[in-house]
Scaffold this active site. Sequence first.
Site, PDB file in Angstrom:
ATOM      1  N   ARG A 279       0.811  -1.225   0.000  1.00 23.58           N
ATOM      2  CA  ARG A 279       0.000   0.000   0.000  1.00 23.58           C
ATOM      3  C   ARG A 279       0.842   1.271   0.000  1.00 23.58           C
ATOM      4  O   ARG A 279       0.351   2.350   0.351  1.00 23.58           O
ATOM      5  CB  ARG A 279      -0.997   0.020   1.152  1.00 23.58           C
ATOM      6  CG  ARG A 279      -2.047  -1.079   1.061  1.00 23.58           C
ATOM      7  CD  ARG A 279      -3.179  -0.837   2.054  1.00 23.58           C
ATOM      8  NE  ARG A 279      -4.225  -1.839   1.888  1.00 23.58           N
ATOM      9  CZ  ARG A 279      -4.282  -2.972   2.556  1.00 23.58           C
ATOM     10  NH1 ARG A 279      -3.333  -3.259   3.439  1.00 23.58           N
ATOM     11  NH2 ARG A 279      -5.259  -3.831   2.360  1.00 23.58           N
ATOM     12  N   LYS A 301       2.921  11.475 -11.301  1.00 18.50           N
ATOM     13  CA  LYS A 301       2.145  10.534 -12.108  1.00 18.50           C
ATOM     14  C   LYS A 301       3.007   9.324 -12.434  1.00 18.50           C
ATOM     15  O   LYS A 301       4.093   9.457 -12.988  1.00 18.50           O
ATOM     16  CB  LYS A 301       1.667  11.192 -13.406  1.00 18.50           C
ATOM     17  CG  LYS A 301       0.495  12.127 -13.212  1.00 18.50           C
ATOM     18  CD  LYS A 301       0.179  12.944 -14.441  1.00 18.50           C
ATOM     19  CE  LYS A 301      -0.198  12.113 -15.618  1.00 18.50           C
ATOM     20  NZ  LYS A 301      -0.634  12.960 -16.775  1.00 18.50           N
ATOM     21  N   GLU A 343      10.025  17.390 -25.158  1.00 16.20           N
ATOM     22  CA  GLU A 343       9.313  17.839 -23.959  1.00 16.20           C
ATOM     23  C   GLU A 343       9.746  19.252 -23.561  1.00 16.20           C
ATOM     24  O   GLU A 343       8.936  20.050 -23.072  1.00 16.20           O
ATOM     25  CB  GLU A 343       9.545  16.863 -22.804  1.00 16.20           C
ATOM     26  CG  GLU A 343       8.999  15.455 -23.034  1.00 16.20           C
ATOM     27  CD  GLU A 343       7.488  15.361 -22.953  1.00 16.20           C
ATOM     28  OE1 GLU A 343       6.822  16.384 -22.673  1.00 16.20           O
ATOM     29  OE2 GLU A 343       6.958  14.252 -23.178  1.00 16.20           O
ATOM     30  N   LYS A 377       7.094  22.756 -15.318  1.00 19.42           N
ATOM     31  CA  LYS A 377       6.309  21.617 -14.828  1.00 19.42           C
ATOM     32  C   LYS A 377       5.866  21.852 -13.382  1.00 19.42           C
ATOM     33  O   LYS A 377       4.711  21.585 -13.024  1.00 19.42           O
ATOM     34  CB  LYS A 377       7.153  20.342 -14.925  1.00 19.42           C
ATOM     35  CG  LYS A 377       6.437  19.045 -14.519  1.00 19.42           C
ATOM     36  CD  LYS A 377       5.604  18.491 -15.629  1.00 19.42           C
ATOM     37  CE  LYS A 377       4.904  17.186 -15.237  1.00 19.42           C
ATOM     38  NZ  LYS A 377       5.698  15.992 -15.494  1.00 19.42           N
ATOM     39  N   GLU A 387      -4.481  16.635 -11.999  1.00 19.46           N
ATOM     40  CA  GLU A 387      -4.914  16.795 -13.392  1.00 19.46           C
ATOM     41  C   GLU A 387      -6.430  16.939 -13.504  1.00 19.46           C
ATOM     42  O   GLU A 387      -7.098  16.255 -14.272  1.00 19.46           O
ATOM     43  CB  GLU A 387      -4.420  15.613 -14.254  1.00 19.46           C
ATOM     44  CG  GLU A 387      -4.401  15.954 -15.741  1.00 19.46           C
ATOM     45  CD  GLU A 387      -3.721  14.894 -16.594  1.00 19.46           C
ATOM     46  OE1 GLU A 387      -4.235  14.604 -17.664  1.00 19.46           O
ATOM     47  OE2 GLU A 387      -2.664  14.380 -16.176  1.00 19.46           O
ATOM     48  N   ARG A 391      -3.369  21.154 -15.575  1.00 20.80           N
ATOM     49  CA  ARG A 391      -2.305  20.173 -15.787  1.00 20.80           C
ATOM     50  C   ARG A 391      -2.496  19.398 -17.090  1.00 20.80           C
ATOM     51  O   ARG A 391      -1.535  18.892 -17.668  1.00 20.80           O
ATOM     52  CB  ARG A 391      -2.224  19.201 -14.605  1.00 20.80           C
ATOM     53  CG  ARG A 391      -1.081  18.212 -14.729  1.00 20.80           C
ATOM     54  CD  ARG A 391      -0.803  17.480 -13.434  1.00 20.80           C
ATOM     55  NE  ARG A 391       0.267  16.507 -13.585  1.00 20.80           N
ATOM     56  CZ  ARG A 391       0.844  15.870 -12.588  1.00 20.80           C
ATOM     57  NH1 ARG A 391       0.459  16.094 -11.348  1.00 20.80           N
ATOM     58  NH2 ARG A 391       1.814  15.001 -12.806  1.00 20.80           N
ATOM     59  N   ASN A 395      -0.286  17.703 -21.645  1.00 25.52           N
ATOM     60  CA  ASN A 395      -0.491  16.626 -22.618  1.00 25.52           C
ATOM     61  C   ASN A 395      -0.483  17.136 -24.055  1.00 25.52           C
ATOM     62  O   ASN A 395      -0.873  16.393 -24.964  1.00 25.52           O
ATOM     63  CB  ASN A 395      -1.823  15.910 -22.330  1.00 25.52           C
ATOM     64  CG  ASN A 395      -1.795  15.155 -21.014  1.00 25.52           C
ATOM     65  OD1 ASN A 395      -0.834  14.470 -20.713  1.00 25.52           O
ATOM     66  ND2 ASN A 395      -2.858  15.296 -20.225  1.00 25.52           N
ATOM     67  N   HIS A 398       0.365  14.801 -26.860  1.00 25.90           N
ATOM     68  CA  HIS A 398       0.559  13.440 -26.339  1.00 25.90           C
ATOM     69  C   HIS A 398      -0.532  12.455 -26.775  1.00 25.90           C
ATOM     70  O   HIS A 398      -0.241  11.274 -26.932  1.00 25.90           O
ATOM     71  CB  HIS A 398       0.666  13.471 -24.811  1.00 25.90           C
ATOM     72  CG  HIS A 398       2.024  13.873 -24.332  1.00 25.90           C
ATOM     73  ND1 HIS A 398       2.597  15.075 -24.655  1.00 25.90           N
ATOM     74  CD2 HIS A 398       2.943  13.218 -23.566  1.00 25.90           C
ATOM     75  CE1 HIS A 398       3.808  15.154 -24.105  1.00 25.90           C
ATOM     76  NE2 HIS A 398       4.035  14.037 -23.442  1.00 25.90           N
ATOM     77  N   HIS A 402       0.920   9.251 -28.304  1.00 21.76           N
ATOM     78  CA  HIS A 402       0.699   7.933 -27.707  1.00 21.76           C
ATOM     79  C   HIS A 402       0.087   6.975 -28.727  1.00 21.76           C
ATOM     80  O   HIS A 402       0.419   5.777 -28.753  1.00 21.76           O
ATOM     81  CB  HIS A 402      -0.225   8.039 -26.487  1.00 21.76           C
ATOM     82  CG  HIS A 402       0.437   8.650 -25.294  1.00 21.76           C
ATOM     83  ND1 HIS A 402      -0.267   9.013 -24.172  1.00 21.76           N
ATOM     84  CD2 HIS A 402       1.731   8.956 -25.041  1.00 21.76           C
ATOM     85  CE1 HIS A 402       0.572   9.523 -23.274  1.00 21.76           C
ATOM     86  NE2 HIS A 402       1.785   9.497 -23.780  1.00 21.76           N
ATOM     87  N   HIS A 414       9.275   7.715 -27.782  1.00 22.31           N
ATOM     88  CA  HIS A 414       8.273   8.625 -27.219  1.00 22.31           C
ATOM     89  C   HIS A 414       8.506  10.071 -27.646  1.00 22.31           C
ATOM     90  O   HIS A 414       7.563  10.771 -28.045  1.00 22.31           O
ATOM     91  CB  HIS A 414       8.279   8.518 -25.692  1.00 22.31           C
ATOM     92  CG  HIS A 414       7.299   9.433 -25.018  1.00 22.31           C
ATOM     93  ND1 HIS A 414       5.940   9.261 -25.106  1.00 22.31           N
ATOM     94  CD2 HIS A 414       7.492  10.549 -24.261  1.00 22.31           C
ATOM     95  CE1 HIS A 414       5.322  10.222 -24.413  1.00 22.31           C
ATOM     96  NE2 HIS A 414       6.243  11.015 -23.897  1.00 22.31           N
TER      97      HIS A 414
END
Length: 504
Positions: A279, A301, A343, A377, A387, A391, A395, A398, A402, A414
Amino acid sequence: MSSLRNIVITGFMGSGKTTVAEIVAGRLGREFVDMDKVIEARAGLPIRQIFAQQGESSFREMERSLALELALRRGLVVATGGGALIADDVREMLMQQCNVYCLDASKAELSARLASSLERPLAAEWDRLYDARKPIYARIPQQIVTAGKTADMIAGEIAALEQGALYVKTPSGGYPIRIEPGILSRIGDEALSLGLDGHVAVVTNETIAPLYGEALTQQLPKAQMIVLPDGEAHKNLATVTQIYDSLLDMGADRNTVIIALGGGVIGDTAGYVAATYMRGIPLLQIPTTLLSMVDSSVGGKVGVDLPQGKNLIGAFKQPRAVLIDTDVLATLPPLQWRCGMAEVIKHGLLALPGLLEADLWQPERADQLVRQAVQVKIDVVEVDPYEQGIRAHLNLGHTFGHAIEKVTGYAVPHGEAVAIGIVCAAKLSRNLGFIHDEVLARIQKIFWQIGLPTDIAVDRERWYAAMATDKKWQAGQSRLIVLKRIGEAAVLRGLSKDDIMAVL
């Protein structure tokens, strides 16, 4: 006389101010001042007797006078009493003249420390005081959450901030981002302050292990290494299970720290394991690619891919710290440098146009490049950690990118996919009337200068179908990021298939 601003460490009684301040002073080679001890020496009485014989108001006046006196000096590390900065004028004056840090300890922590405290004059009413003072402490911008941290770790955070580290504020506290050439080779010297003196699992890949993983593991007293295959194809639940098995074999428990040493795939995968094993266990991010330094290691993330799409399984897991050693970029292949630049350019388009200037794109300026890109960032994730709003702008490109990765079986790296995706987003922005042809042409030229592609030959229907499985789409509707201008983005929902197909 030193010209350095004083460091003032404050917080509620029992939060560890004195212990932390003394360690900080030792680390930075500064003079340590404990305000309570100075007052006791001058009065010739313990503080509890000052309260008993002269009253609290007399003590507060001594405290105020000493605070004003210390503010005129330089180069000190000062531990205040719990109530020293409650008065607005004293607090504001010290915040103007000094670097003030407030130790934010929870009620549960304080209860355990103060339950049997007899020497503190106000300990018997600490619960009432805590509720009254907490809103006042919250007015100090630099908050250091103490939960789960030793005094050495807290002092290490403050020392790092004083030495130029960046800091990310999160709903559960915050963490430093240290950008220091050569820091990987010095981690052993800082094991205590980084919380790495206990059991550590270094998760890395076959490429990074011989370059940096073995040396890092040898520096730490109780570290073991888990080596994974390299590449996006291994960012999946099978690899997660492999790491779980390795952790169990080595006896990892809730106090074990995972170090994610590698690029974005390692950071995401090891981060997801840290979020879910027992956990949740502590995580330290050490990114080794430009892309992971400026993007994936920051913001919490983490996750892995499913056959249906990227990052469909994930969580939010904030690291204990991010350590960025720009020296490792010397061993980065040119392709990976270019991928990281995708990026960087994204951050420039979203918020910092200075990143679009070619003279900053050189490896010899990596420290400055990384610091500026990371700050973009940080500014976004502090406002929107989960997000729910702005935020999503990160993306940009992206969803297009993706989908390229998916339909090509991750044959396209990527960063290259993101570059193509950003150009698609720019074309969409142009088609919708937000930007002009000149801006689109500038964006394309930037990627050409870096050596990144701006288009790809794949089946448009497959490309669109892959986009439709992206987690950013909602209720079957498209959700894409567009540029309204350089420096400003927006989320558009429900664009037609024709609008999207026109830019594929």
